[in-house]
Design a protein around this motif. Structure first.
Motif, PDB file in Angstrom:
ATOM      1  N   PRO A  14      -6.849   0.387  -9.397  1.00  0.00           N
ATOM      2  CA  PRO A  14      -5.826  -0.544  -9.870  1.00  0.00           C
ATOM      3  C   PRO A  14      -4.704   0.150 -10.640  1.00  0.00           C
ATOM      4  CG  PRO A  14      -7.802  -0.737 -11.210  1.00  0.00           C
ATOM      5  CD  PRO A  14      -8.154   0.137 -10.056  1.00  0.00           C
ATOM      6  N   VAL A  15      -5.038   1.202 -11.398  1.00  0.00           N
ATOM      7  CA  VAL A  15      -4.010   1.880 -12.185  1.00  0.00           C
ATOM      8  C   VAL A  15      -2.999   2.553 -11.268  1.00  0.00           C
ATOM      9  CG1 VAL A  15      -3.564   3.725 -13.846  1.00  0.00           C
ATOM     10  CG2 VAL A  15      -5.534   2.221 -14.158  1.00  0.00           C
ATOM     11  N   ARG A  16      -3.500   3.158 -10.195  1.00  0.00           N
ATOM     12  CA  ARG A  16      -2.584   3.803  -9.265  1.00  0.00           C
ATOM     13  C   ARG A  16      -1.693   2.778  -8.572  1.00  0.00           C
ATOM     14  NH1 ARG A  16      -4.192   8.677  -5.126  1.00  0.00           N
ATOM     15  NH2 ARG A  16      -2.075   9.167  -4.440  1.00  0.00           N
ATOM     16  N   GLN A  17      -2.232   1.625  -8.246  1.00  0.00           N
ATOM     17  CA  GLN A  17      -1.428   0.568  -7.639  1.00  0.00           C
ATOM     18  C   GLN A  17      -0.328   0.096  -8.595  1.00  0.00           C
ATOM     19  OE1 GLN A  17      -2.507   1.042  -4.363  1.00  0.00           O
ATOM     20  NE2 GLN A  17      -2.220  -1.159  -4.133  1.00  0.00           N
ATOM     21  N   VAL A  23       6.723   2.143 -11.180  1.00  0.00           N
ATOM     22  CA  VAL A  23       7.708   3.225 -11.248  1.00  0.00           C
ATOM     23  C   VAL A  23       8.887   2.932 -10.336  1.00  0.00           C
ATOM     24  CG1 VAL A  23       8.118   5.654 -10.729  1.00  0.00           C
ATOM     25  CG2 VAL A  23       6.056   4.974 -11.951  1.00  0.00           C
ATOM     26  N   GLY A  24       8.588   2.536  -9.116  1.00  0.00           N
ATOM     27  CA  GLY A  24       9.671   2.209  -8.196  1.00  0.00           C
ATOM     28  C   GLY A  24      10.497   1.036  -8.673  1.00  0.00           C
ATOM     29  N   ASN A  25       9.830   0.014  -9.218  1.00  0.00           N
ATOM     30  CA  ASN A  25      10.541  -1.162  -9.715  1.00  0.00           C
ATOM     31  C   ASN A  25      11.422  -0.805 -10.912  1.00  0.00           C
ATOM     32  OD1 ASN A  25      10.925  -4.057  -9.405  1.00  0.00           O
ATOM     33  ND2 ASN A  25       9.873  -4.269 -11.366  1.00  0.00           N
ATOM     34  N   GLN A 161       5.628  -6.642 -13.473  1.00  0.00           N
ATOM     35  CA  GLN A 161       6.911  -6.793 -12.793  1.00  0.00           C
ATOM     36  C   GLN A 161       8.045  -6.688 -13.810  1.00  0.00           C
ATOM     37  OE1 GLN A 161       7.287  -7.155  -9.555  1.00  0.00           O
ATOM     38  NE2 GLN A 161       9.445  -7.656  -9.382  1.00  0.00           N
ATOM     39  N   TYR A 162       7.873  -7.347 -14.955  1.00  0.00           N
ATOM     40  CA  TYR A 162       8.915  -7.310 -15.983  1.00  0.00           C
ATOM     41  C   TYR A 162       8.702  -6.193 -16.995  1.00  0.00           C
ATOM     42  CZ  TYR A 162      11.358 -11.410 -14.307  1.00  0.00           C
ATOM     43  OH  TYR A 162      12.103 -12.280 -13.536  1.00  0.00           O
ATOM     44  N   VAL A 163       7.484  -5.671 -17.111  1.00  0.00           N
ATOM     45  CA  VAL A 163       7.301  -4.459 -17.916  1.00  0.00           C
ATOM     46  C   VAL A 163       8.123  -3.331 -17.306  1.00  0.00           C
ATOM     47  CG1 VAL A 163       5.677  -2.662 -18.620  1.00  0.00           C
ATOM     48  CG2 VAL A 163       5.010  -5.063 -18.795  1.00  0.00           C
ATOM     49  N   SER A 164       7.978  -3.148 -15.998  1.00  0.00           N
ATOM     50  CA  SER A 164       8.704  -2.067 -15.329  1.00  0.00           C
ATOM     51  C   SER A 164      10.203  -2.346 -15.292  1.00  0.00           C
ATOM     52  CB  SER A 164       8.164  -1.856 -13.918  1.00  0.00           C
ATOM     53  OG  SER A 164       8.212  -3.046 -13.153  1.00  0.00           O
ATOM     54  N   ALA A 165      10.583  -3.616 -15.094  1.00  0.00           N
ATOM     55  CA  ALA A 165      12.003  -3.967 -15.133  1.00  0.00           C
ATOM     56  C   ALA A 165      12.599  -3.648 -16.497  1.00  0.00           C
ATOM     57  CB  ALA A 165      12.189  -5.447 -14.804  1.00  0.00           C
ATOM     58  N   THR A 166      11.823  -3.914 -17.553  1.00  0.00           N
ATOM     59  CA  THR A 166      12.288  -3.633 -18.903  1.00  0.00           C
ATOM     60  C   THR A 166      12.419  -2.135 -19.150  1.00  0.00           C
ATOM     61  OG1 THR A 166      11.252  -5.666 -19.690  1.00  0.00           O
ATOM     62  CG2 THR A 166      11.816  -4.024 -21.345  1.00  0.00           C
ATOM     63  N   PHE A 203      16.429   9.481  -9.632  1.00  0.00           N
ATOM     64  CA  PHE A 203      15.227   8.720  -9.980  1.00  0.00           C
ATOM     65  C   PHE A 203      14.636   8.018  -8.753  1.00  0.00           C
ATOM     66  CE2 PHE A 203      16.987   8.021 -14.533  1.00  0.00           C
ATOM     67  CZ  PHE A 203      16.577   9.304 -14.879  1.00  0.00           C
ATOM     68  N   SER A 204      15.486   7.577  -7.845  1.00  0.00           N
ATOM     69  CA  SER A 204      15.007   6.884  -6.648  1.00  0.00           C
ATOM     70  C   SER A 204      14.133   7.805  -5.799  1.00  0.00           C
ATOM     71  CB  SER A 204      16.192   6.382  -5.818  1.00  0.00           C
ATOM     72  OG  SER A 204      16.907   5.393  -6.503  1.00  0.00           O
ATOM     73  N   LEU A 205      14.497   9.062  -5.724  1.00  0.00           N
ATOM     74  CA  LEU A 205      13.684  10.021  -4.970  1.00  0.00           C
ATOM     75  C   LEU A 205      12.322  10.233  -5.632  1.00  0.00           C
ATOM     76  CD1 LEU A 205      16.387  12.696  -4.044  1.00  0.00           C
ATOM     77  CD2 LEU A 205      15.422  10.904  -2.585  1.00  0.00           C
ATOM     78  N   VAL A 206      12.305  10.236  -6.960  1.00  0.00           N
ATOM     79  CA  VAL A 206      11.030  10.359  -7.679  1.00  0.00           C
ATOM     80  C   VAL A 206      10.152   9.139  -7.409  1.00  0.00           C
ATOM     81  CG1 VAL A 206       9.956  10.521  -9.965  1.00  0.00           C
ATOM     82  CG2 VAL A 206      12.074  11.785  -9.480  1.00  0.00           C
ATOM     83  N   GLY A 207      10.747   7.943  -7.474  1.00  0.00           N
ATOM     84  CA  GLY A 207       9.985   6.730  -7.191  1.00  0.00           C
ATOM     85  C   GLY A 207       9.452   6.704  -5.776  1.00  0.00           C
ATOM     86  N   LEU A 208      10.239   7.193  -4.834  1.00  0.00           N
ATOM     87  CA  LEU A 208       9.794   7.248  -3.436  1.00  0.00           C
ATOM     88  C   LEU A 208       8.572   8.142  -3.295  1.00  0.00           C
ATOM     89  CD1 LEU A 208      10.312   6.651  -0.406  1.00  0.00           C
ATOM     90  CD2 LEU A 208      11.792   8.668  -0.384  1.00  0.00           C
TER      91      LEU A 208
END
Length: 427
Positions: A14-17, A23-25, A161-166, A203-208
């Motif tokens: 679950p943590v990896r998911q 990260v991507g979000n 969803q909003y933790v990562s958005a924040t 950053f987008s490349l890192v998230g990918l």
């Protein structure tokens, strides 16, 4: 033999998911909000100033902000369909690539002085791509997060969803504060506003790269089933689609008011300095991010509806006095913004779970993406423009009443909303 990456994760890794989605979000929202925090500098560089009216460039910039929102329903529908037909991981890969490309395009936008009308054309194109990406991101990542959760933890997972958005917003606002204080007005207007968008592409490349390790959450049965039509969610689940609109309307207006537009509102309406406004939003966003998992856990224990009503009725009663309390004071601005964030948590911490629980898995991503993004475009994306327009008309004090009224409308929907927290999620 079944590919382990294709197996629904539910109780495994679950943590990896969470990391793959979050990260991507965060990167997606960093790119999106960098535009908001830098709106005044982009206005000076890309739009011509109207003689005698300094608000015109700012209005033009917020109009482009709203244009990006109106691509989000397209992204929610198209990328949601990709997630339902080809998998959540595939959609998440496409969305982060689109966001990286659009961020780079903003960074390379020429000034109006150098390229004339081509400058706003390039900026509008970049914002359209960002809107397409972010609409698809919400649909795919919401579905991915909720389907990755263990039983009794869907609210907690959805809160990320909003933790990562924040986190993305904090990166954008924090970097903007550093640049404003380090470069000054001249440096920011000249070239400094481009720096966050260059970093966004990186950053987008890192998230990918991080998302490559995520497991697909669609079941094997769904992968073998006939692919849904593009509009199947709307055709066969109209009530759920309308519920998402009602649930989201007040929440999205309040969200963009407290997390984005308040920096501009405080400057224009209350005379707060730009640096104080940016610092206040940075500190309040950190507070907001910490609240999200708590809200998710409370909803898993007590249900979704009590938290939604806390947000809706609380915002209907308190938005006007809170926003009218603003004055040229950093402390007052910070306290008002934190109070708004506390109310807002009743919506943001669980909205992803509520949305996902209303649709069956075959059309879940597209079913969430389109009605949610349409509502966000109509009420969230237009919030800065509406607020600035009220100010230009000389009635800036009406904007808080607009927020309160829409939150009251959503509260009526929350009262009728079926409780889904303790139902088993269909997979």
């Amino acid at each position: 033999m079944t590919d382990l990456r294709s197996a629904p994760p539910t109780s495994k890794r679950p943590v990896r998911q969470l990391l793959a989605a979050s990260v991507g979000n965060a990167v997606e929202w960093y790119d999106w909000y960098a535009y908001t925090f830098l709106a005044t500098y982009i206005a000076a560089a890309v739009f011509p100033r109207s003689t005698g009216n300094s608000l015109v460039p700012l209005l033009s910039t917020f109009a482009v902000f709203a244009v990006g929102f109106f691509m989000r329903p397209v992204g929610g529908l198209v990328m949601g369909a990709v997630a339902d037909r080809h998998g959540r991981r595939t959609a998440l890969t496409v969305t982060i690539l689109l966001m990286g490309a659009s961020s780079l395009l903003v960074a390379l936008t020429p000034t109006y002085a150098a390229a004339g009308v081509l400058a706003p054309v390039v900026l509008v194109t970049a914002r359209l791509l960002q809107g397409l990406s972010l609409g698809g991101e919400f649909a795919a990542s919401t579905t991915f997060l909720v389907e990755s959760a263990r039983p009794g933890r869907r609210g907690l997972f959805a809160s990320f969803q909003y933790v990562s958005a924040t986190v993305g917003q904090l990166l954008a606002s924090g970097l903007t504060v550093l640049l404003v204080r380090g470069l000054g007005e001249g440096g920011m207007t000249g070239w400094g506003w481009r720096v966050p968008f260059v970093l966004g592409a990186v950053f987008s490349l890192v998230g990918l790269w991080i998302r490559r390790g995520a497991r697909e959450t669609r079941s094997e049965e769904l992968r073998r089933a006939p692919r849904p039509g593009l509009l199947d969610a709307l055709r066969y689940h109209p009530r759920a689609s309308l519920l998402i609109c009602g649930v989201t309307a007040g929440g999205t207006l309040a969200y963009y008011t407290w997390t984005s537009y308040l920096t501009t509102y405080a400057q224009v309406h209350a005379g707060v300095s730009a640096s104080d406004a940016l610092l206040a939003v940075t500190l309040s966003l950190a507070f907001f991010g910490l609240l999200q998992p708590l809200g998710g856990l409370l909803s898993d224990r007590f249900g979704r509806r009590p938290l939604l009503l806390f947000f809706g009725l609380g915002s209907a009663l308190l938005s006007v006095p809170l926003l009218h309390a603003l004055r040229d004071s950093f402390t007052v601005l910070l306290l008002v913004q934190c109070a708004g964030m506390l109310l807002l948590t009743g919506f943001t911490s669980i909205s992803a779970a509520v949305n996902a629980e209303l649709f069956p898995p075959r059309v879940r991503a597209a079913g969430i993406g389109f009605p949610y993004s349409v509502t966000v475009a109509l009420f969230g994306g237009t919030a800065p423009y509406v607020g600035t327009q009220f100010e230009e008309w000389g009635h800036g004090g009406l904007f808080p009443w607009y927020v309160a009224a829409l939150c009251l409308v959503s509260s009526l929907v929350y009262l009728r909303l079926p409780e889904t927290a303790h139902r088993e999620l269909e997979r």
